[in-house]
Design an enzyme around this catalytic site. Structure first.
Site, mmCIF file in Angstrom:
data_model
loop_
_atom_site.group_PDB
_atom_site.id
_atom_site.type_symbol
_atom_site.label_atom_id
_atom_site.label_comp_id
_atom_site.label_asym_id
_atom_site.label_seq_id
_atom_site.Cartn_x
_atom_site.Cartn_y
_atom_site.Cartn_z
ATOM 1 N N SER A 103 -11.619 4.973 -20.138
ATOM 2 C CA SER A 103 -10.379 5.131 -20.885
ATOM 3 C C SER A 103 -9.197 4.738 -20.000
ATOM 4 C CB SER A 103 -10.271 6.565 -21.412
ATOM 5 O OG SER A 103 -9.308 6.671 -22.429
ATOM 6 N N ASP A 129 -13.555 5.370 -27.508
ATOM 7 C CA ASP A 129 -13.216 5.816 -26.159
ATOM 8 C C ASP A 129 -14.427 6.274 -25.340
ATOM 9 O OD1 ASP A 129 -12.102 7.577 -23.983
ATOM 10 O OD2 ASP A 129 -10.224 7.084 -24.996
#
Length: 281
Positions: free
Chosen positions: A42, A187
């Site tokens: 991320s 993510d």
């Protein structure tokens, strides 16, 4: 002696904090950017792509101090966060839990057509210094929304680095999942906030983790680091009290980017010795 640098997720403020720490450490003579392996999750995927691009850390740090003109804050609502955690609590199989989260992310993206993949990709492309994979072994994590399984992208994946990073940063319920190579990804932090297990087999491991805890039943960075086989020399750096205050109430708010970067620089002297002992000792 092999070295791995693991960069965890943590929003816009996480990016800034990690770069602040790395910049000050380099100025103090401890350069972590020469790692044999860089793992980015991320926010950490953005940092990983930036620090392996060839741009000096000092310039990357200056970018974090730029005024957030025209940048809007995103929000992960409390309801959205509760849904994430409850999926892990109610599903015994973590992959099924992540797939459930992925389905919800798909539905959310359909309901919010203005938050297009193309627009989000353009934002990520603007944050990256280079759109080419580096020579460094950079690994970017994401999660397949259909299977809930982790996907690790690298320079041999045949995927543009912008797409890989956009997928790794696609916070479910905030940004739309990203189609990449025949599937759709969200993510990488949904699998793990840091994905430290990818550093298994390396002799020295330094982890910068803006998020110090796990999600639901998933282990946090400290437990992940303890679980690495072979007992490598390792250290985990998480935000101190002042850094957490600098992050503000929303890690996705660009107004807190500059304070978070400065907080990283301020905290770095406190971790110089312990990180240096691991990296160079």
């Amino acid at each position: 002696m092999s070295k791995a640098l693991v960069l965890g997720g943590g929003g816009i403020t996480g990016i800034a904090w990690e770069i602040g720490i790395l910049t000050w450490l380099q100025e103090a003579g401890l350069d972590l950017t020469g790692a044999d392996l860089v793992v980015g999750t991320s926010a950490g995927s953005v940092v990983g792509a930036q620090i392996t691009s060839g741009m000096p850390l000092a310039k990357l740090y200056d970018r974090q101090l730029a005024p957030p003109d025209g940048e809007a804050a995103a929000h992960l609502s409390r309801v959205g966060l509760l849904r994430l955690v409850s999926a892990y609590v109610t599903e015994r199989d973590p992959d099924r839990a992540r797939a459930r989260i992925g389905r919800a992310a798909h539905r959310s993206a359909i309901r919010r057509p203005n938050a297009s993949v193309a627009d989000r990709r353009a934002v990520v492309a603007g944050r990256l210094v280079s759109h080419d994979w580096p020579e460094t072994d950079l690994r970017v994590t994401a999660v397949d929304v259909h299977t809930g399984r982790r996907k690790v992208f690298d320079r041999n994946s045949g995927v543009p680095i912008v797409d890989a990073v956009a997928a790794s940063c696609a916070v479910p319920g905030v940004w739309p999942p990203v189609p990449v190579g025949g599937s759709v990804y969200m993510d990488g932090g949904v699998y793990s906030t840091a994905n430290i297990d990818l550093a298994a087999g390396y002799d020295r491991v330094v982890v910068l983790a803006p998020i110090a805890h796990g999600m639901g039943p998933l282990p946090g960075p400290a437990a992940q680091l303890d679980g690495l086989p072979g007992e490598p020399r390792s250290v985990l750096v998480t935000p101190d009290k002042e850094a957490l205050a600098a992050f503000g109430g929303n890690v996705l708010d660009p107004r807190f980017r500059a304070p978070a970067a400065r907080a990283g620089r301020t905290q770095a002297p406190d971790v110089l010795r312990v990180v240096g002992d691991v990296w160079e000792g």
